[in-house]
Scaffold this motif. Structure first.
Motif, short mmCIF file in Angstrom:
data_model
loop_
_atom_site.label_atom_id
_atom_site.label_comp_id
_atom_site.label_asym_id
_atom_site.label_seq_id
_atom_site.Cartn_x
_atom_site.Cartn_y
_atom_site.Cartn_z
N ASP A 189 85.87 -76.84 29.75
CA ASP A 189 85.81 -75.89 28.63
C ASP A 189 86.24 -76.54 27.33
OD1 ASP A 189 84.91 -73.78 30.06
OD2 ASP A 189 86.91 -73.01 30.53
N SER A 190 87.21 -77.40 27.40
CA SER A 190 87.71 -78.02 26.18
C SER A 190 86.67 -78.98 25.61
CB SER A 190 89.02 -78.75 26.44
OG SER A 190 88.82 -79.79 27.36
N THR A 191 85.92 -79.67 26.46
CA THR A 191 84.88 -80.57 25.99
C THR A 191 83.75 -79.76 25.39
OG1 THR A 191 85.45 -82.09 27.76
CG2 THR A 191 83.39 -82.45 26.66
N ALA A 192 83.40 -78.68 26.01
CA ALA A 192 82.33 -77.82 25.50
C ALA A 192 82.73 -77.23 24.16
CB ALA A 192 82.02 -76.71 26.49
N THR A 193 84.00 -76.88 24.02
CA THR A 193 84.49 -76.30 22.77
C THR A 193 84.45 -77.35 21.67
OG1 THR A 193 85.96 -74.84 24.02
CG2 THR A 193 86.47 -75.14 21.72
N VAL A 194 84.86 -78.58 22.00
CA VAL A 194 84.84 -79.66 21.02
C VAL A 194 83.41 -79.96 20.65
CG1 VAL A 194 85.34 -82.12 20.67
CG2 VAL A 194 87.02 -80.64 21.76
N LEU A 195 82.52 -80.00 21.63
CA LEU A 195 81.12 -80.28 21.37
C LEU A 195 80.50 -79.18 20.52
CD1 LEU A 195 78.86 -82.29 21.90
CD2 LEU A 195 78.32 -81.04 23.96
N ALA A 196 80.77 -77.93 20.81
CA ALA A 196 80.25 -76.80 20.04
C ALA A 196 80.81 -76.84 18.62
CB ALA A 196 80.61 -75.49 20.71
N GLY A 197 82.09 -77.20 18.50
CA GLY A 197 82.71 -77.31 17.18
C GLY A 197 82.07 -78.42 16.37
N GLY A 198 81.80 -79.55 17.05
CA GLY A 198 81.15 -80.69 16.36
C GLY A 198 79.76 -80.33 15.90
N ILE A 199 79.00 -79.62 16.80
CA ILE A 199 77.64 -79.21 16.43
C ILE A 199 77.71 -78.22 15.27
CG2 ILE A 199 75.62 -77.94 17.23
CD1 ILE A 199 76.05 -79.26 19.97
N GLY A 200 78.67 -77.31 15.33
CA GLY A 200 78.85 -76.33 14.25
C GLY A 200 79.20 -77.02 12.94
N LEU A 201 80.05 -78.05 13.01
CA LEU A 201 80.44 -78.79 11.82
C LEU A 201 79.24 -79.51 11.23
CD1 LEU A 201 82.65 -79.87 9.90
CD2 LEU A 201 82.99 -81.73 11.53
N ILE A 202 78.47 -80.16 12.11
CA ILE A 202 77.27 -80.88 11.65
C ILE A 202 76.29 -79.89 11.02
CG2 ILE A 202 75.26 -82.18 12.40
CD1 ILE A 202 77.12 -83.54 14.46
N ALA A 203 76.10 -78.74 11.66
CA ALA A 203 75.18 -77.72 11.13
C ALA A 203 75.68 -77.22 9.78
CB ALA A 203 75.04 -76.57 12.11
N ALA A 204 76.99 -77.04 9.67
CA ALA A 204 77.57 -76.56 8.41
C ALA A 204 77.37 -77.59 7.30
CB ALA A 204 79.04 -76.24 8.59
N VAL A 205 77.57 -78.87 7.64
CA VAL A 205 77.39 -79.94 6.64
C VAL A 205 75.92 -80.02 6.22
CG1 VAL A 205 77.48 -82.44 6.30
CG2 VAL A 205 79.41 -81.26 7.35
N ILE A 206 75.02 -79.97 7.20
CA ILE A 206 73.58 -80.02 6.89
C ILE A 206 73.20 -78.80 6.04
CG2 ILE A 206 71.27 -79.88 7.88
CD1 ILE A 206 72.30 -81.62 10.22
N GLY A 207 73.70 -77.65 6.43
CA GLY A 207 73.42 -76.42 5.66
C GLY A 207 73.96 -76.51 4.23
N ALA A 208 75.16 -77.08 4.11
CA ALA A 208 75.76 -77.23 2.79
C ALA A 208 74.95 -78.21 1.92
CB ALA A 208 77.21 -77.69 2.91
N VAL A 209 74.49 -79.30 2.55
CA VAL A 209 73.68 -80.28 1.81
C VAL A 209 72.38 -79.63 1.35
CG1 VAL A 209 72.35 -82.42 2.06
CG2 VAL A 209 74.70 -82.31 2.89
N ILE A 210 71.73 -78.91 2.28
CA ILE A 210 70.46 -78.25 1.93
C ILE A 210 70.71 -77.20 0.85
CG2 ILE A 210 68.66 -76.72 2.80
CD1 ILE A 210 68.83 -78.27 5.48
#
Length: 191
Positions: A3-24
């Motif tokens: 669960d902790s790895t999935a949470t970290v992975l989901a958080g990382g994907i969310g962070l990447i999506a947020a950064v990409i969204g912010a750039v766009i």
């Protein structure tokens, strides 16, 4: 994967999506700001051009008013000279050189003011002003012919002079009426 790895992975994907969204979003915001700025500059330029056109229109209107007033003053000066000398001519008195010069200067003054008015228009006023000037010059010519006939002992053509004076007065009235309408019209054109 826990669960902790999935949470970290989901958080990382969310962070990447947020950064990409912010750039766009940043790029679109930058583009929107540029378009908005360009539109603001265009609107400001349109306003400046509009104000310049309005100021030019007011200036032309002022020049028209001044040229109309100068023409009317020149007409009045000529009319006063004619009114003053006519009784003497009727009584048989010859015109002296100074009076002839005054009459010619008044007629030339009217012609000069008519030429000035032609610069400012409108065309209808120019046509009426030239008509007035032609009639006034005809009246001057007629009084000089009458005076010459009287001084030579011939029978003067007073009817011709009376008609010329009447024509001059009618042309003055037509110009005065139309000039007033033009000046009072808030929608008059510059051309």
């Amino acid at each position: 994967m826990g669960d902790s790895t999935a949470t970290v992975l989901a958080g990382g994907i969310g962070l990447i999506a947020a950064v990409i969204g912010a750039v766009i979003a940043g790029r679109y915001a930058e583009r929107g700001a540029k378009v908005g700025g360009r539109k603001a500059v265009e609107a400001a330029l349109a306003q400046v051009h509009g104000e310049a056109a309005a100021e030019h229109w007011q200036w032309v209107r002022s020049q028209r008013y001044q040229s109309f007033a100068a023409l009317l003053a020149a007409y009045t000066a000529l009319d006063e000279v004619l009114a003053r000398i006519t009784p003497g001519v009727r009584g048989g008195a010859p015109l002296d050189v100074a009076t002839r010069d005054e009459l010619r200067r008044a007629a030339l003054g009217l012609q000069d003011r008519t030429s000035l008015l032609a610069l400012w228009g409108p065309d209808e006023a120019r046509v009426l002003a030239y008509g007035l000037t032609r009639k006034a010059v005809a009246a001057v010519s007629s009084i000089l012919q009458v005076e010459r006939a009287v001084s030579e002992g011939r029978s003067p053509d007073w009817a011709s002079y009376e008609q010329a004076g009447s024509d001059m007065t009618d042309a003055y009235a037509a110009f005065l009426q139309r000039a007033g309408e033009i000046i009072r019209d808030p929608m008059q054109t510059v051309s």
